[in-house]
Design a protein around this motif. Structure first.
Motif, mmCIF file in Angstrom:
data_model
loop_
_atom_site.group_PDB
_atom_site.id
_atom_site.type_symbol
_atom_site.label_atom_id
_atom_site.label_comp_id
_atom_site.label_asym_id
_atom_site.label_seq_id
_atom_site.Cartn_x
_atom_site.Cartn_y
_atom_site.Cartn_z
ATOM 1 N N LEU A 1 -0.495 11.567 -7.952
ATOM 2 C CA LEU A 1 -0.544 10.441 -7.018
ATOM 3 C C LEU A 1 0.520 9.436 -7.433
ATOM 4 O O LEU A 1 0.529 8.963 -8.575
ATOM 5 C CB LEU A 1 -1.925 9.788 -7.017
ATOM 6 N N HIS B 1 0.827 -1.208 0.000
ATOM 7 C CA HIS B 1 0.000 0.000 0.000
ATOM 8 C C HIS B 1 0.864 1.262 0.000
ATOM 9 O O HIS B 1 0.659 2.189 0.793
ATOM 10 C CB HIS B 1 -0.938 0.017 1.208
ATOM 11 N N ASN C 1 1.587 4.602 -1.210
ATOM 12 C CA ASN C 1 0.863 5.683 -1.878
ATOM 13 C C ASN C 1 1.396 7.027 -1.386
ATOM 14 O O ASN C 1 1.507 7.249 -0.177
ATOM 15 C CB ASN C 1 -0.638 5.607 -1.587
ATOM 16 N N TYR C 2 1.705 7.923 -2.328
ATOM 17 C CA TYR C 2 2.213 9.244 -1.980
ATOM 18 C C TYR C 2 1.516 10.285 -2.854
ATOM 19 O O TYR C 2 1.303 10.074 -4.048
ATOM 20 C CB TYR C 2 3.725 9.332 -2.183
ATOM 21 N N THR C 3 1.178 11.414 -2.248
ATOM 22 C CA THR C 3 0.513 12.495 -2.964
ATOM 23 C C THR C 3 1.417 13.716 -3.018
ATOM 24 O O THR C 3 1.913 14.175 -1.983
ATOM 25 C CB THR C 3 -0.814 12.877 -2.282
ATOM 26 N N GLY D 1 2.243 10.723 2.397
ATOM 27 C CA GLY D 1 1.805 9.355 2.124
ATOM 28 C C GLY D 1 2.573 8.372 2.973
ATOM 29 O O GLY D 1 3.058 8.711 4.051
ATOM 30 N N GLN E 1 2.232 5.753 -6.796
ATOM 31 C CA GLN E 1 1.917 4.449 -6.225
ATOM 32 C C GLN E 1 2.950 3.411 -6.651
ATOM 33 O O GLN E 1 3.541 3.521 -7.725
ATOM 34 C CB GLN E 1 0.519 3.986 -6.654
#
Length: 206
Positions: free
Chosen positions: A113, A99, A101-103, A163, A115
């Motif tokens: 985004l 999982h 995930n970085y914004t 994230g 991923q």
């Protein structure tokens, strides 16, 4: 009526039975206590020997490839390369990351985004991932456009990267460990040459 000798014998039997039960209970409690103490000592020694470390992620490099500002329409177009490193300092256990995930955002405006599929990092090792964050002209409100303009004047453009990932690993008999590795930092670039301003950006475990 029962004689005094029979009553005395009956009481003695009951007292003897109680004493046996009390003695057995004391022995059982002592064994349990010793087992807990020994387990604690073994775990503590194992921790000192193995010394498990929490895996983490960090930004090791970034570069602003391009940045285009449409002052008339108040829109931003850009491309950023970000290298995120997953570190596993455990010399006796692999670490699994999931999982991821970085914004990437600019003054509160989400731009991209980032991923990554689930992956593993070998013991006492690290893995680098290069993310390419691209944004077609993104509309900016007046405040965001002013923020970009101020950054251009100061030769410093600031993005926010937030994230994280879920981390799991197992250390021999110490058992399994699970943490959330959270990343929250600022990425700054010189507007004049688009170069990255190095800074500490390392995740925290939760």
């Amino acid at each position: 009526m029962p004689s005094k000798s029979k009553l005395s014998s009956s009481r003695s039997d009951r007292d003897g039975g109680r004493n046996v039960l009390v003695w057995c209970g004391a022995v059982i409690c002592t064994i349990i206590t010793l087992a807990i103490i020994i387990t604690g000592i073994v775990t503590f020694i194992g921790y000192l020997v193995i010394h498990p470390r929490v895996p983490y992620v960090s930004v090791v490099y970034a570069h602003l490839d391009r940045m285009e500002i449409d002052h008339y329409q108040g829109a931003l177009g850009m491309q950023v390369n970000i290298v995120i490193r997953a570190n596993n300092g455990n010399h006796m256990a692999h670490a699994g990351f999931s999982h991821s995930n970085y914004t990437l955002s600019l003054d509160g405006k989400d731009i991209a985004l980032l991923q990554e599929p689930d992956f593993e990092v070998s013991k006492n090792s690290s893995v680098d991932f290069t993310f390419v964050a691209q944004a077609s002209p993104v509309p900016l409100d007046p405040e965001q456009a002013d923020e970009v303009e101020t950054g251009l004047q100061k030769d410093l453009i600031t993005f926010n990267l937030k994230g994280g990932a879920r981390v799991r690993w197992r250390v021999d008999r110490l058992g399994s460990f699970r943490f959330s590795s959270r990343l929250d930092c600022r990425l700054q670039f010189h507007a004049s040459n688009l170069s990255y301003v190095p800074s500490s950006c390392t995740s925290k475990a939760k």
